[in-house]
Design an enzyme around this catalytic site. Structure first.
Site, mmCIF file in Angstrom:
data_model
loop_
_atom_site.group_PDB
_atom_site.id
_atom_site.type_symbol
_atom_site.label_atom_id
_atom_site.label_comp_id
_atom_site.label_asym_id
_atom_site.label_seq_id
_atom_site.Cartn_x
_atom_site.Cartn_y
_atom_site.Cartn_z
ATOM 1 N N GLY B 216 96.348 76.966 60.357
ATOM 2 C CA GLY B 216 96.295 76.115 61.494
ATOM 3 C C GLY B 216 96.763 76.561 62.640
ATOM 4 N N SER B 217 97.599 75.459 63.574
ATOM 5 C CA SER B 217 98.124 76.037 64.995
ATOM 6 C C SER B 217 99.121 76.965 64.836
ATOM 7 C CB SER B 217 98.500 74.837 65.711
ATOM 8 O OG SER B 217 97.239 73.737 65.574
ATOM 9 N N VAL B 218 100.013 77.219 63.856
ATOM 10 C CA VAL B 218 100.810 78.129 63.908
ATOM 11 C C VAL B 218 100.717 79.490 64.202
ATOM 12 C CG1 VAL B 218 102.839 76.698 62.676
ATOM 13 C CG2 VAL B 218 100.961 78.119 61.470
ATOM 14 N N LYS B 220 98.670 80.274 66.094
ATOM 15 C CA LYS B 220 98.390 80.834 67.683
ATOM 16 C C LYS B 220 99.289 81.631 68.240
ATOM 17 C CE LYS B 220 95.927 76.401 68.415
ATOM 18 N NZ LYS B 220 96.176 74.792 68.572
#
Lengths: 476, 488
Positions: B216-218, B220
């Site tokens: 997920g967003s980690v 990024k």
């Protein structure tokens, strides 16, 4: 001038008796097991075992008695046979004692009692038997008189385990009889008695068997009536196999007979016939008897068979045991784990009898096993040498029969535990736990010593010849 | 009769020769195979025949041995705080073999290792009982405790690394199991083992090393690193020309943002509020091969050996443009172990230098002699020092002003950087999302700790409330606090 000089062609030069050689070798044969005993004690408990003195003295006493009897009653006997048997017997005692110490075996069998003391007792009886043979049997040729009695005795012994109430069925093999609380394996004794019968019979019939035959396809085929005995033996060994489930004994008897027949007749055709017949017998029995079948399966691929055999079946048990034995050998490697430091007791049942060689393999390693095989090889070699040296055909045949049987037994047992051939329930001579085995094998050694004594005894001095003076070389 | 006699003698000789050859075959050629056969219990018997060495944390053993007086396996393994340390120690069971450190360092622990030869020989002469050596770990008891208690009854994992060295400080996985419960081979041990095997929550799975999750967003931060490294972004505060909504390449699906203000957001702002569109577009601009290059420098697509083997994290090498854009925000095929995310965080916190993660500090002989000491080792440089510090600025912004506020420690002289993640997964995202949080603490002397936390499924939490910031950040905070406290 003396009759005995270096210049006469026939001389009664005193042959060396080699008794002192035997004594020196015996010292080693006693010392090595004593050190082995010490080794086991140090490895397992970290201290000098309490029974070492008694044990060493016991073995030393047995060896000295045997030696003195040989010195007195068979002074020209082969000097190697007695030390070899003593060494093997002593090492067998150490190995049995070592397995007695195993907490696993003690745990596993609720009514556990150590086997080494009884083996010591059996060894004492066995040496008494050895002494008895040497004392009573002044000349092995006497045995010729008992040819047919031997035959009957051997057959009775072999068939005894089939008598209801007398025979004891131990895990599928009916090769024991139990008398007054003792179980005896009559097959071990039958081995010797049969050798006597074969020698007597073949000595008489060898010419008929060798010469009265027709040539057919390059082979000398014997006459029908001469074929009788060999067929009878074949049938008896098959009977043993079928009714007593004892592959080893039948193989042993049949093999011994073929060897002796070949030696007596010098005809290769007998060997070919013998091989054909034993193959036929083995195939027939191997494909019908479940007991034999499971052993063949365990021989072909024990690890695979362990997966496919139904749980709790006889086959699974046979395969499991075989895998345990193989892993025992494998874990030993080249030098072994050291006496008392292996895990051959994982084999469990019969670890100290049929499978004692696995303990040798694991704890003494490849080096130890080779030494043991060479010790057995030496006994066989001395036996064959005795046969070669013997002057009478009966003695030749008997010595060859006994050492041939010994060789076959070693091969069948060691080959069985090492997975070279299917396993048969026989004992490693001298090494394995069991009274019948150790007594019978000491008797066998006794007879071989007697024959070798006769064979090596120097020819009596020739009668003084009145013409001797006339043919002397004139010396200055 | 002598001619056939000689022949029979040769035959007997051949029989003995056959036995000799067979014996060589068995005990020389096949010895290793038979010795290592899975059916051969000797290996296990030997393993438990003597007092087994210990696994040591903070100078204290977390394992032990008891004499069970059993004729087969004499000593039995015991564990202190078994469930907490199970992902570190692994288990050593008389019936079920061993794994992880117990298995990898078996030679040292049993004392059979060749490097202990002199030690063994010496004790043979002094008459001492044979003993095993010890395995000293890099772990911190306080950090591990904070991680394990922080996870509590949730399913999840925590990995904490010291960025300067690569030392693993915490390695927790829940639900866990107690390796003591099946250390023996009795019926009770068998029951415990079977119950663990059949447990649908898979307590025996080491989630910190062996489970791969969608990040997920980690993820990024990896995309940000790639964009900086490949020159797509030079100023983190400049607008990025991102439309709202952003259409994924090769697809008509518009990418939605949960956050507002993502149109033309700067990289710094996009990371603070976690804009999907900005990072998907960035990943597309960087391109698949450059993304793969950076991800692999961080350790993706390879197993790590700590020395316990981890699963390989995945950044797909064969996907199309759309897949790459989705992967850049940690969706699609991207999958990572908690260890991998901790490595990413550690590399950023360590100014771009990724150290090889390890958990065994040294191996010791029974007489306390050091047999082997592991030294910190550089693994790679996924990004330059300058770019690493840019990302640090952004991650600290996340904690100070963004979604990671729950991780703020409020300690003087300590800066905290972090990134939240809420990973959707399952068919149509129907399953409860995973809550991620990665963070590091940094002091004037550099960074003492980087943490990755994942909470898989949070029973009792409303779906709407599941977020990296809410669930995972407090755990990371506790772990960092524990490490910082033990340092001061």
């Amino acid at each position: 001038m003396s009759v005995v000089t270096n210049t006469t062609t026939i001389g009664a030069i005193e042959a060396p008796s080699r008794r002192n050689t035997e004594l020196a070798l015996l010292a080693f044969a006693v010392a090595i097991p004593v050190f082995a005993y010490l080794n086991v004690g140090l490895a397992i408990d970290g201290e000098v075992p309490a029974g070492m003195l008694g044990y060493g003295l016991g073995l030393g006493l047995l060896a000295s008695v045997a030696h003195l009897v040989v010195r007195k009653f068979a002074p020209y006997a082969d000097p190697l046979l007695l030390p070899l048997a003593t060494l093997l017997n002593g090492m067998g005692l150490v190995l049995i004692w070592r397995l007695d110490q195993s907490p696993r075996i003690i745990n596993r069998y609720k009514t556990f009692s150590p086997d080494a003391p009884s083996q010591m007792l059996y060894s004492a009886i066995a040496v008494a038997m050895f002494v008895g043979v040497l004392l009573l049997l002044k000349d092995h040729r006497v045995l010729q008189r008992y040819t047919y009695i031997s035959m009957v005795a051997a057959l009775v012994l072999l068939l005894l385990p089939l008598v209801p109430g007398l025979g004891a069925d131990v895990l599928g093999a009916k090769i024991w009889i139990s008398v007054a609380g003792f179980s005896i394996q009559p097959g071990e004794f039958a081995k010797i008695i049969l050798a006597v019968f074969f020698s007597g019979y073949l000595m008489v019939k060898r010419d008929a068997l060798a010469l009265a035959s027709r040539r057919f396809m390059g082979l000398y085929l014997p006459r029908g009536r001469d074929l009788g005995p060999i067929l009878t033996i074949w049938a008896v060994s098959l009977l043993i196999l079928v009714f007593e489930n004892d592959l080893g004994t039948s193989l042993l008897f049949f093999g011994m007979f073929v060897i002796m027949l070949y030696v007596a007749t010098e005809r290769t055709s007998w060997v070919v016939m013998g091989l054909l017949m034993s193959t036929a017998g083995a195939v027939v029995v191997g494909s019908t008897a479940t007991h034999v079948k499971s052993r063949v399966a365990a021989w072909l691929d024990p690890f695979e068979c362990l997966k496919t055999a139904p749980e709790g079946s006889n086959m699974a048990a046979a395969c499991d045991q075989m895998t345990q034995v193989l892993m025992s050998f494998g874990s030993g490697g080249i030098l072994g784990t050291g006496l008392g430091q292996g895990n051959s007791d994982l084999i469990g049942f019969a670890a100290n009898s049929d499978f004692i060689f696995a303990t040798v393999g694991e704890e003494l390693g490849l080096a130890g096993v080779m030494v043991f095989l060479l010790l057995y090889g030496l006994i066989i070699e001395r036996g064959v040498r005795t046969a070669l040296a013997a002057r009478d055909p009966f003695g030749k045949l008997l010595a060859m029969g006994l050492s041939g049987a010994f060789a076959l037994q070693v091969f069948v047992v060691a080959g069985g535990v090492m997975g070279l051939i299917p396993l048969t329930g026989m004992t490693m001579p001298f090494l394995a736990y069991g009274g019948s085995s150790v007594i019978a094998n000491w008797a066998l050694i006794g007879i071989l010593i007697r024959i070798s004594d006769t064979a090596r005894r120097p020819a009596p001095a020739p009668a003084p010849s009145p013409d001797a003076e006339m043919t002397q070389v004139v010396r200055p | 009769m002598n001619k056939p006699l000689r022949r029979v003698a040769i035959f007997c000789g051949l029989l003995v020769l056959a036995l000799l050859i067979r014996d060589n075959w068995l005990q020389y050629v096949r010895a290793d195979e038979l010795n290592a056969h899975p059916k051969n219990r000797r290996v296990t018997i030997e393993r438990y025949a003597n007092v087994r060495g210990n696994i040591i944390v903070d100078g204290k053993p977390i394992t032990g041995s008891v004499d069970s007086k059993d004729p087969y396996y004499r000593f039995k393994r015991t564990y202190v705080d078994g469930p907490m340390w199970a992902p570190v120690t692994g288990y050593a069971s008389q019936a079920y073999d061993a794994n992880q450190i117990e298995k990898i360092e078996d030679g040292i622990l049993t004392g059979n290792d060749d490097r202990l030869f002199f030690d063994r020989t010496l004790s043979m002469f002094t008459g001492e009982e044979k003993k095993g050596g010890d395995v000293v770990t890099t772990l911190s008891g306080a950090a591990q405790k904070a991680a394990f208690e922080g996870l509590g009854s949730n399913t999840g994992a925590v990995v904490a690394i010291e960025p300067k060295t690569g030392k693993i400080l915490a390695l927790a996985s829940t639900p866990s199991y107690d390796p003591s419960s099946f250390a023996g081979y009795s019926a009770k041990d068998e029951k415990a083992w079977i119950a663990l095997e059949n447990d649908k929550n898979k307590p025996k799975l080491n989630r910190a090393l062996r489970e791969i999750y969608p990040p997920g967003s980690v993820f990024k931060v990896v995309t940000a690193a790639a964009a900086l490294e490949h020159g797509k972004i030079t100023d983190i505060d400049a607008p990025t020309d991102t439309p709202e909504p952003y259409n994924i390449p090769l697809s008509r699906v518009p990418m939605k943002n949960h956050a507002s203000g993502c149109k033309n957001a700067s990289l710094n702002e996009a990371l603070r509020v976690s804009c999907n569109s900005v990072f998907a577009k960035l990943g597309d601009e960087v391109g698949r091969d450059a993304m793969i290059e950076t991800a692999e420098k961080f350790g993706f697509n390879a197993e790590q050996f700590t020395p316990v083997r981890s699963a390989a994290s995945v950044y797909d090498k064969k996907m199309d443009r759309g897949g790459n854009a989705l992967s850049s925000i940690g969706q699609f095929n991207t999958a990572t172990t908690p260890l991998q995310m901790a490595m990413v965080t550690a590399a950023i916190a360590n100014d771009g230098k990724l150290m090889q993660p390890y958990m065994v500090e040294e191996l010791r002989a029974p007489n306390l002699d050091v047999i082997k000491r592991n030294e910190p080792e550089e693994m790679s440089r996924p990004l330059s020092q300058q770019n690493a510090q840019l990302i640090q600025t952004m991650m600290e912004n996340v904690v100070e002003n963004g979604t990671g506020g729950n991780a703020d420690l409020d300690m003087d002289g300590v800066k905290i950087g972090g990134k939240t993640g809420t990973a959707q997964h399952g068919e149509k995202n129907a399953k409860r999302p995973y809550a991620w949080f990665i963070s590091y603490a940094k002091t004037a002397e550099g960074s003492p700790v980087a943490v990755a936390v994942i909470v898989e499924d949070s029973a009792g939490t409303d779906r709407e409330d599941i977020s990296g910031g809410g669930l995972a950040a407090p755990i990371a905070k506790a772990v960092m606090k524990a490490v910082l406290k033990s340092r001061s």
